[in-house]
Each structure stands twice: as structure tokens, then as C-alpha cells.
Design a protein around this motif. Sequence first.
Motif, mmCIF file in Angstrom:
data_model
loop_
_atom_site.group_PDB
_atom_site.id
_atom_site.type_symbol
_atom_site.label_atom_id
_atom_site.label_comp_id
_atom_site.label_asym_id
_atom_site.label_seq_id
_atom_site.Cartn_x
_atom_site.Cartn_y
_atom_site.Cartn_z
ATOM 1 N N ALA A 341 -27.485 23.920 6.951
ATOM 2 C CA ALA A 341 -27.484 22.931 8.047
ATOM 3 C C ALA A 341 -28.773 22.117 8.012
ATOM 4 O O ALA A 341 -29.858 22.658 7.796
ATOM 5 N N ALA A 342 -28.631 20.822 8.182
ATOM 6 C CA ALA A 342 -29.805 19.954 8.291
ATOM 7 C C ALA A 342 -29.485 18.928 9.382
ATOM 8 O O ALA A 342 -28.314 18.702 9.691
ATOM 9 N N VAL A 343 -30.516 18.325 9.949
ATOM 10 C CA VAL A 343 -30.270 17.362 11.019
ATOM 11 C C VAL A 343 -31.008 16.062 10.735
ATOM 12 O O VAL A 343 -32.176 16.066 10.353
ATOM 13 N N HIS A 349 -37.393 14.374 6.531
ATOM 14 C CA HIS A 349 -38.789 14.645 6.180
ATOM 15 C C HIS A 349 -38.925 16.096 5.739
ATOM 16 O O HIS A 349 -39.956 16.726 5.922
ATOM 17 N N SER A 350 -37.842 16.632 5.221
ATOM 18 C CA SER A 350 -37.838 18.046 4.854
ATOM 19 C C SER A 350 -36.870 18.262 3.689
ATOM 20 O O SER A 350 -37.157 17.913 2.556
ATOM 21 N N ILE A 351 -35.668 18.726 3.965
ATOM 22 C CA ILE A 351 -34.728 19.082 2.901
ATOM 23 C C ILE A 351 -34.251 17.866 2.107
ATOM 24 O O ILE A 351 -33.760 17.988 0.981
ATOM 25 N N ASN A 355 -32.422 17.265 -1.564
ATOM 26 C CA ASN A 355 -31.076 16.671 -1.669
ATOM 27 C C ASN A 355 -31.065 15.532 -2.679
ATOM 28 O O ASN A 355 -30.090 15.319 -3.391
ATOM 29 N N ILE A 356 -32.167 14.787 -2.717
ATOM 30 C CA ILE A 356 -32.226 13.596 -3.559
ATOM 31 C C ILE A 356 -32.674 13.914 -4.982
ATOM 32 O O ILE A 356 -32.115 13.411 -5.944
#
Length: 490
Positions: A341-343, A349-351, A355-356
Motif C-alpha cells: 500500500a502506498a498513498v 517522496h518515498s516508495i 516504483n520508477i
Amino acid sequence: MQKIKFDFNNIFDFSVGKEHGVQEQDLTESLNFVKKAHEHLVKLTENARVRIKLGLEWTQLPYQNKTIIKEIQNLGNEIAGKYKNVIFLGIGGSYLGLKAAQDALLEPYYNEFSILRKKGAKIYFCGNNLDPNTLHALLKNLNPKKTLTVVISKSGETTETKAAFMVVEAWLKKTIGIKYGRQFITITDPESGSLREKTKKEQEKDKLSFRNMPLLKGVGGRFSEFNAGLLHLAIAGINIQEVLDGAGQMAKQCSEVDIFKNPALMYAALHTILYQKKRKNIAVIMPFCEALKSTADWYIQLLAESLGKKYARKIETDDNGIENWLQDKNRILNTGRTPIAAVGTGDLHSIQQNNIEGENNKVVTFIKIEKFKKEIKIPGKNDILAGKGFSELMNLAQEATEWALVQEKRPNCAIIMPEVSPFYWGALLFFFEIATAFEGELLDINAFDQPGVEGYKNYIYCKLKKPGIPESILQEVNNHPLVKEPKFIL
Ligand code: PA5
């Protein structure tokens, strides 16, 4: 009434290239199989006996008796007006849906400001962990005389919830005395389990104590928000019928055989292709809405417990055509996408860096909100941000994240909610539930059990010497102790 939409453009090769994207041909080739999966699931849900046996009764939850729903809503109102605090004890499916509803549908800071609660009760969750700090802090600071506790456990046996229940019971008894049970409501299996037994026993002593609501047979914990979570919705002042109507609208859409009219079937088919053909084994669920963080957590449980399976499914059919599902011990799959889960925008500014630029093994599923409940305009003149609305920037950031992923050939898709209302939230949950069931069919596994969770439970039960543990489990635990070499602990 508008509908939730599923935008899957960025899953295709025309967006993210052939190596990582699905080609229309992949989809076309899978259509026969997908159609069969849909037909099989629909057939199973048509028979009440089968539904209960296999754990598919949740498919009927949108169509519950309106009078009973009204009664639950009234009971919730009464409780919210009478008590200052309500504690919900539960874990897994007996907690995550409630927390998701609370965060999605109530105002932020609901417990902090009485005006937001419209003078209703503060709502707390506990029993979802064995960490002593949370329960300790809660009981130290709440007034037992003004607190009602709702215990939710389908099995009535879960260690975390049971332990918390026993502590709260002693806490209440100490101050309230003999009538303490009037401040408990239990939500559990109608017949079995120690919570049901306790409820019966206490009710025999005092009819007004341990009021209870039976859970429905054939509804597994993680599919039970529209059953186990109803009283919570009512106490929180959320219109239950609207939630169920939203789920019903989605159920109707997802009964369509045509995959281009059925968003959950399309979601399941595309994610299965990406998983099996493109090795995308991480599912990042990323709402661009703070209030949906707990809904993403709820989906993590749904996906992980439903699809993370060791064995394929073996279907046995009796003379009446009734199916029985077993584990096919000859087909080890160790299957299932790993959910994260990410928001947005916080986790950009984190995961997002991973992802990229990290391993290209993920599919990001956004949840995008078309209209936020509130808008804030940024004041000032001489700044690019001046005059912009927060929600405008939020949707711009979501679009920018899609774009950045596409540039790096990272497949992604978006579930678009018109707004976060009870109706669309109900639809969203049902979308995920039915999509997960379709995925289970496509993977040929049992999506409605969770045998992997038993291992840790058995170990605890053996160590605690729980009566009635089968000899085979005792031996398995005792013959395979954890090996701890001191030299490997620094
Ligand atoms: O989905 C499930 O069935 C599980 O996650 C359960 O909800 C969880 O283990 C809690 O179980 P119970 O409600 O029996 O206490």
C-alpha cells in the motif's frame, strides 16, 4: 448515479512497450478462459448451499433485508448517543474493513473534535495486535462507565482478540460490577466458538448482557465488511443502505459476461496476464486520497490471504453437481501477487523512487478521486501555486505519476471514484472483492481459505498448551524447533 470507472490504458504495449505491456492479442487469447472463469463463479453463486460451503455468501451481502439494516442503524444511533466511547476489538477481517470505513467515510480527526462527531461516541480499535501499549493506553484513559465494547471474532478463538477481550472484561467488571456484560456486544459465529459460548452463558444469567449479532455462514473474515462491519457503520453514523446500494451497483456491473462491460473481470484478467506473462508480482495499490489509506490496507489482506496460495485447487463434484474444493498436493503453485500500500501524494517522496527505477516487477493501481469533499484554494498572487485548489494539484500529481511511470515503461492503471461517499466506497470494496474472486478462478486456487495463517497459530497454541491440539501438529511443532546459533546473533 455515476459509476466507478477502471482506466487500463497504461497496461497496454502502446503505453509501456511490448516487453512490459499487455498486447491486445494477449487479452483476446485469454478471453475464452476468462469467460469460463466468470461462468464458473456465477454458477457457484446461484446455489445457496454451494455459496455457504465454499465461502461465497458475501456475494449476497448487497441485498440484505432492509428492515434488519434499519434496525442495526437504529441500534447504532442509540449506542452513539448513550456512550462516550466505543471500543471495537477484532483483527484481520474483523478489523480492517471497519478501520477502512472509519477513515474513508468519517471526517479526519473525528475522535478529536466533538463537532465532527455530532456529539456521537468516540470510536477506538484494539485487539488487532498483541502489542500491550495500545490497549494499556486506552484503558488507562477511558472511563469504563462511559464505554461500550464490541467484540468481533468469527471463530471466537483468535488469540489477539480473545486476550484483549479478557483484559477489557476484567477492566469493566472492576468498576461496573455484576452488570458489566451490558456494556459488551459480541459479533461472532451463530453456533460455534468460545465467544459464542461466553455470550450464551452470560445471557442466561442476564438477558440484557452480551447483546449479540450473529455472523452469516459462508462469509469469510476478509469478505465480511458488509456483515461484521455493519454495527460499526451504524455507530459511526454512516448510512449502511447507501454502502450496500453502492456494492449492489458494482455487483450488477460485474455480473456482465462481456469483459468490456465488467471492470472487475477486466482488472482480474489483465493483472493475471501481467503476473503470469510479464512477471509483475508486486501489486502497489496507491490511492491519491489520504482517507483511503486504510482501504488500501484492507485490500492488502484481501489480496494476500485470498491469492497467496501454495497449492492449486482440486475440484470434486458430487452426484448433485455440488463442488467440494481441496488442495491439490500434486500441484504446488506458490502463487499470488504481493500487495503493497502506498498513498499519493505522500509516498511520491518515498516508495515512488523504487516504483520508477527499482525492479520492473510491479503494477501500480491508482485510486483517483474526481471530486473531493472539501476544497482549499491556495492564497496569494505571485506564485505558481497561488489560486490553485488542493484537489486540482492532487489530480495533477496523480496524472504526473502515471506519466512518469509510463516514461519508464511501468504498467499502471487507475480506479476512478466520482467521490468518496458511502455509495462509492461500498462499490469500491465490492469491486476488489469480486476482482479477487475472479483472479482466484484464473489462478485455479481456493481464494476463500487461508491455510497459511494456521502455522503461527498452531505454534502459539502448542506453546500455550491449548487443549485438543491434534497429535500431528504437536509433533510437527516439537520436532522442528527454531535453530538459534548464538554465533549468528550479534
Ligand atoms: O479473512 C479471514 O478469515 C481472517 O483474516 C480473519 O478475519 C482473521 O483471522 C480474524 O478471525 P476471527 O474473526 O475469527 O477472529
